[in-house]
Write a protein that holds these residues in place. Structure first.
Motif, short mmCIF file in Angstrom:
data_model
loop_
_atom_site.label_atom_id
_atom_site.label_comp_id
_atom_site.label_asym_id
_atom_site.label_seq_id
_atom_site.Cartn_x
_atom_site.Cartn_y
_atom_site.Cartn_z
N LEU A 238 0.83 -1.21 0.00
CA LEU A 238 0.00 0.00 0.00
C LEU A 238 0.86 1.26 0.00
N VAL A 239 1.86 1.30 0.87
CA VAL A 239 2.72 2.48 0.95
C VAL A 239 3.50 2.66 -0.36
N PHE A 240 3.94 1.54 -0.96
CA PHE A 240 4.64 1.62 -2.24
C PHE A 240 3.73 2.20 -3.32
N ALA A 241 2.48 1.72 -3.36
CA ALA A 241 1.54 2.22 -4.37
C ALA A 241 1.31 3.72 -4.21
N LEU A 242 1.14 4.16 -2.96
CA LEU A 242 0.91 5.58 -2.73
C LEU A 242 2.13 6.41 -3.08
N SER A 243 3.32 5.91 -2.76
CA SER A 243 4.55 6.65 -3.08
C SER A 243 4.78 6.69 -4.58
N GLU A 244 4.54 5.57 -5.24
CA GLU A 244 4.81 5.47 -6.68
C GLU A 244 3.81 6.27 -7.50
N SER A 245 2.61 6.48 -6.95
CA SER A 245 1.57 7.17 -7.72
C SER A 245 1.98 8.58 -8.11
N SER A 246 2.77 9.25 -7.28
CA SER A 246 3.20 10.61 -7.59
C SER A 246 4.26 10.64 -8.68
N VAL A 247 4.85 9.48 -8.98
CA VAL A 247 5.89 9.41 -10.01
C VAL A 247 5.33 8.89 -11.33
N THR A 248 4.58 7.77 -11.27
CA THR A 248 4.11 7.12 -12.50
C THR A 248 2.62 7.33 -12.76
N GLY A 249 1.90 7.91 -11.80
CA GLY A 249 0.46 8.13 -11.99
C GLY A 249 -0.36 7.00 -11.38
N TRP A 250 -1.60 7.33 -11.06
CA TRP A 250 -2.47 6.38 -10.37
C TRP A 250 -2.88 5.21 -11.24
N THR A 251 -2.84 5.34 -12.56
CA THR A 251 -3.30 4.26 -13.44
C THR A 251 -2.16 3.40 -13.98
N SER A 252 -0.95 3.61 -13.49
CA SER A 252 0.17 2.80 -13.97
C SER A 252 0.03 1.36 -13.49
N THR A 253 0.63 0.45 -14.24
CA THR A 253 0.54 -0.97 -13.90
C THR A 253 1.14 -1.25 -12.52
N ARG A 254 2.24 -0.59 -12.20
CA ARG A 254 2.90 -0.83 -10.92
C ARG A 254 2.00 -0.41 -9.75
N VAL A 255 1.36 0.75 -9.88
CA VAL A 255 0.51 1.24 -8.81
C VAL A 255 -0.73 0.37 -8.64
N LEU A 256 -1.39 0.05 -9.76
CA LEU A 256 -2.59 -0.78 -9.67
C LEU A 256 -2.27 -2.18 -9.16
N GLY A 257 -1.14 -2.72 -9.61
CA GLY A 257 -0.73 -4.04 -9.13
C GLY A 257 -0.44 -4.05 -7.64
N ALA A 258 0.23 -3.00 -7.16
CA ALA A 258 0.55 -2.91 -5.73
C ALA A 258 -0.72 -2.73 -4.90
N LEU A 259 -1.67 -1.94 -5.39
CA LEU A 259 -2.94 -1.76 -4.68
C LEU A 259 -3.71 -3.07 -4.59
N ALA A 260 -3.72 -3.83 -5.70
CA ALA A 260 -4.39 -5.12 -5.69
C ALA A 260 -3.73 -6.08 -4.71
N LEU A 261 -2.40 -6.08 -4.69
CA LEU A 261 -1.66 -6.94 -3.76
C LEU A 261 -1.96 -6.56 -2.31
N ALA A 262 -2.05 -5.25 -2.05
CA ALA A 262 -2.37 -4.80 -0.69
C ALA A 262 -3.76 -5.24 -0.29
N ALA A 263 -4.72 -5.16 -1.21
CA ALA A 263 -6.09 -5.57 -0.89
C ALA A 263 -6.19 -7.06 -0.63
N VAL A 264 -5.59 -7.87 -1.48
CA VAL A 264 -5.63 -9.32 -1.31
C VAL A 264 -4.92 -9.72 -0.01
N GLY A 265 -3.75 -9.11 0.23
CA GLY A 265 -3.01 -9.41 1.46
C GLY A 265 -3.78 -9.01 2.70
N GLY A 266 -4.48 -7.88 2.64
CA GLY A 266 -5.27 -7.43 3.78
C GLY A 266 -6.41 -8.38 4.09
N LEU A 267 -7.10 -8.88 3.05
CA LEU A 267 -8.19 -9.83 3.27
C LEU A 267 -7.66 -11.15 3.83
#
Length: 491
Positions: A238-267
């Motif tokens: 989650l922290v990586f996705a939030l940090s990376e979003s300011s560099v590559t944008g919220w719709t980048s593959t890295r950000v979306l992938g990290a957010l998905a990983l955070a959600a699955v891991g949290g569940l």
């Protein structure tokens, strides 16, 4: 004094007055607690100082170690990922294996990593050592907070102790900005790390010798490893996705992938914890309304504050062309205000109630941030200094009240976990604030630059939009406290 003399003194004391022996014991207790509080606050001051002092020195570090333009951010990101990811685990380790032990190990590790970081001669070495610093800080912070909340249990002394804790958080962060400017201007960049070495060495030694083991370490020594891995991975993602979003944008593959990983891991973490007999984060804590609401408010308030400091720093250096030293000195008054806020928190809470003070503090922070959003280009330094004084004073007062609300009904054996959760929310809030505010500011600046506006004008407009967003986050924090705590039976 002999036993007979002690009895005589006690028998001749005025009715209702404590005997000299009892008074001596009480004085010794206060002195011992004062030493504990000093050690805990200085430990947290060093953590807070380090985070901001390095940020100011990044341009100099880049030139000396040859960082690429896209790699420099990892000096900050490596620390944030390790720190934010391991806070909850660090807090639970403190509950299970002893808070003093975690404090000493964390301080020693942080000190050693700081020494080696100042000697680093390549980007890879420095990034790796910053991750070690973050890991050690994740042991220190929740252990220190849990020690504080279990040592100071009376309402008044707890409020005073939390006031001191909040003061060092605000003052340490702002002092790092000032100190970073001074070191960058007059010393080698290595000193932003080496400044920790004498402080950390003394604190580790004194903590080992003077801090009592307390009542921690009596629980079964068992850590839920699957839960620890899942919560750490989820928060890091989650922290990586939030940090990376300011560099590559919220719709980048890295950000979306990290957010998905955070959600699955949290569940998956929630599922594991429901079945665990010794969970990393006791889910019963999430049934405490004041703790949950305080942590939500914490995310919003810290997001506003981190975003404010980031945006104002860029404005002063990019738009106003301030030197790092002058930029740091602009925040000097805010550091003093943080200390004053800590000292004022207890009498304010006693007179008006912690919840009311929290809401008012958050609203004052929002108002001062809103005024700061005008960012004038003349008379800039006194204007920014005055606004940040109000922001830091009111913000520190609000954070002290948040800490009180989040820890007041938590059992002693779970204070480490609660402290880890509180600190994790601070980090996530800071990452969210930076990501959202920098996205708003950058988008606005790019839009105006693309429309033919001069770069300086576009940057100024973007910074103003960013500050307005920071103000909105503080308002949201005040509303969260107002709605979530208004029916509380206490304060």
């Amino acid at each position: 004094m002999s036993i007979i003399e002690s009895r005589t003194s006690a028998e001749t004391a005025p009715p209702g007055a404590p005997s000299p022996a009892a008074a001596a014991v009480a004085a010794g207790h206060r002195a011992a607690n004062g030493i504990v509080l000093l050690l805990l606050c200085l430990s947290e001051f060093m953590m807070s100082l380090d985070f901001s002092i390095v940020n100011v020195s990044l341009p100099v570090i880049q030139g000396n170690l040859g960082f690429g333009a896209g790699d420099l951010v990892w000096v900050v990101t490596a620390y944030v990922l390790a720190f934010g990811g391991f806070l909850i685990v660090g807090g639970r380790l403190a509950d299970l294996y002893g808070r003093r032990r975690l404090l000493v190990l964390g301080l020693a590790g942080f000190t050693g990593a700081s020494l080696l970081a100042g000697l680093a001669d390549s980007p890879g070495q420095l990034i790796a050592l910053r991750a070690v610093q973050g890991l050690c800080a994740a042991a220190v912070t929740p252990a220190a907070l849990a020690t504080l909340t279990t040592t100071f249990t009376g309402e008044k002394e707890r409020q005073q102790a939390m006031g001191a804790w909040g003061a060092v958080l605000g003052a340490g962060f702002v002092s790092g900005v000032v100190g970073g400017g001074v070191i960058t201007q007059y010393l080698n960049w290595s000193w932003v790390f080496w400044i920790n070495v004498p402080i950390g060495t003394v604190l580790a030694v004194l903590t080992a010798r003077l801090l009592g083991p307390g009542r921690d370490g009596r629980r079964p020594r068992r850590m839920d490893l699957p839960g620890a891995v899942l919560i750490t991975g989820s928060v890091v993602a989650l922290v990586f996705a939030l940090s990376e979003s300011s560099v590559t944008g919220w719709t980048s593959t890295r950000v979306l992938g990290a957010l998905a990983l955070a959600a699955v891991g949290g569940l998956a973490f929630a599922a594991v914890e429901l079945r665990s007999t010794e969970p990393v984060l006791p889910l019963g804590l999430l049934k405490l309304r004041r703790l949950v609401v305080a942590n939500l408010a914490n995310v919003l308030m810290m997001g506003s504050f981190f975003g404010l400091v980031y945006t104002v720093t860029l404005f002063l250096q990019d738009v106003m062309a301030f030197s790092p030293l002058r930029t740091g000195l602009t925040f000097a008054g805010a550091g003093v205000a943080g200390l004053a806020a800590g000292a004022s928190s207890e009498p304010l809470a006693r007179k008006f109630g912690a919840t009311r003070v929290l809401i008012i503090g958050a609203l004052f922070q929002a108002a001062a941030t809103g005024v700061l959003a005008t960012l004038p280009t003349s008379g800039t330094q006194p204007f920014v200094s005055a606004c940040t004084v109000v922001v830091n004073f009111s913000g520190v007062v609000a954070i002290v009240m948040i800490n009180l609300a989040a820890t007041e009904n938590v059992a002693d054996q779970d204070q480490g976990a609660a402290g880890g959760l509180l600190s994790t929310c601070e980090q996530i809030g800071g990452a969210i604030g930076l990501a959202v505010i920098s996205t708003v500011a950058t988008s606005r600046a790019h839009h105006l630059a693309g429309s033919g506006h001069p770069d300086t004008h576009a940057l100024l407009a973007g910074d103003r939009w960013g500050m307005a967003t920071a103000a909105a986050l503080a308002v949201a924090g005040a509303l969260t406290a107002l709605v979530g705590l208004r029916k509380s039976t206490k304060n």
